[in-house]
Design a protein around this motif. Sequence first.
Motif, PDB file in Angstrom:
ATOM      1  N   LEU A 205       0.764  -1.115   0.026  1.00 25.23           N
ATOM      2  CA  LEU A 205       0.028  -0.052   0.129  1.00 25.23           C
ATOM      3  C   LEU A 205       1.025   1.378  -0.134  1.00 25.23           C
ATOM      4  O   LEU A 205       0.516   2.222  -0.513  1.00 25.23           O
ATOM      5  CB  LEU A 205      -1.154   0.022   1.048  1.00 25.23           C
ATOM      6  N   GLY A 206       1.875   1.228   0.846  1.00 24.05           N
ATOM      7  CA  GLY A 206       2.926   2.540   0.743  1.00 24.05           C
ATOM      8  C   GLY A 206       3.660   2.493  -0.675  1.00 24.05           C
ATOM      9  O   GLY A 206       3.586   3.680  -1.084  1.00 24.05           O
ATOM     10  N   GLU A 207       3.845   1.280  -1.287  1.00 25.37           N
ATOM     11  CA  GLU A 207       4.310   1.614  -2.585  1.00 25.37           C
ATOM     12  C   GLU A 207       3.413   2.287  -3.527  1.00 25.37           C
ATOM     13  O   GLU A 207       3.592   2.916  -4.440  1.00 25.37           O
ATOM     14  CB  GLU A 207       4.988   0.201  -3.179  1.00 25.37           C
ATOM     15  N   LEU A 208       2.339   1.696  -3.482  1.00 27.50           N
ATOM     16  CA  LEU A 208       1.196   2.221  -4.432  1.00 27.50           C
ATOM     17  C   LEU A 208       0.810   3.767  -4.181  1.00 27.50           C
ATOM     18  O   LEU A 208       0.687   4.502  -5.121  1.00 27.50           O
ATOM     19  CB  LEU A 208       0.050   1.269  -4.357  1.00 27.50           C
ATOM     20  N   THR A 209       0.852   3.987  -2.899  1.00 26.28           N
ATOM     21  CA  THR A 209       0.329   5.303  -2.637  1.00 26.28           C
ATOM     22  C   THR A 209       1.369   6.400  -2.978  1.00 26.28           C
ATOM     23  O   THR A 209       1.085   7.267  -3.657  1.00 26.28           O
ATOM     24  CB  THR A 209       0.293   5.521  -0.990  1.00 26.28           C
ATOM     25  N   ALA A 210       2.791   5.953  -2.881  1.00 23.63           N
ATOM     26  CA  ALA A 210       3.934   6.765  -3.505  1.00 23.63           C
ATOM     27  C   ALA A 210       4.045   6.913  -4.804  1.00 23.63           C
ATOM     28  O   ALA A 210       4.004   8.198  -5.433  1.00 23.63           O
ATOM     29  CB  ALA A 210       5.306   6.114  -2.853  1.00 23.63           C
TER      30      ALA A 210
END
Length: 103
Positions: free
Chosen positions: A21-26
Motif C-alpha cells: 500500500l505504501g508503494e502504491l500510494t507513493a
Amino acid sequence: MTADTTTAPAVVELDGLIARLGELTAQITAEERGAEVSDEQIADVLYAAARLFSAKTDRVGKMSWPIREDALNATETVVLVTALLDAADVNLFDMAIWYRRAE
C-alpha cells in the motif's frame, strides 16, 4: 516488522499488504493521480487504520498514534483531522474536552 514464531499469520500478511500500500500510494502521489482514487477506497483505508489503532489501544491502553515525524506534513495532518472531525460531527471545543480526558 520482523516476523517470529509467535506472530500470527494474519499479522505477517498485513505487514506485506501495508508495505505494498505504501508503494502504491507513493506511485499514485508521484504521478499526481490522487483524484482517480475513489472516496470509498480512501475511506476503507482510513477505517482499517482507525480500527486497528482502536483495537490495539483497547489491549495495551492509551498510546500515541505511531506516526513517524516525517510521515505526514502539517497540511496532510490538518486535512485528515478536519475531515475526521467533520465526519463525526465533532467541533474543536468538543475535541478539546476529549483530548485530555484520559490524562
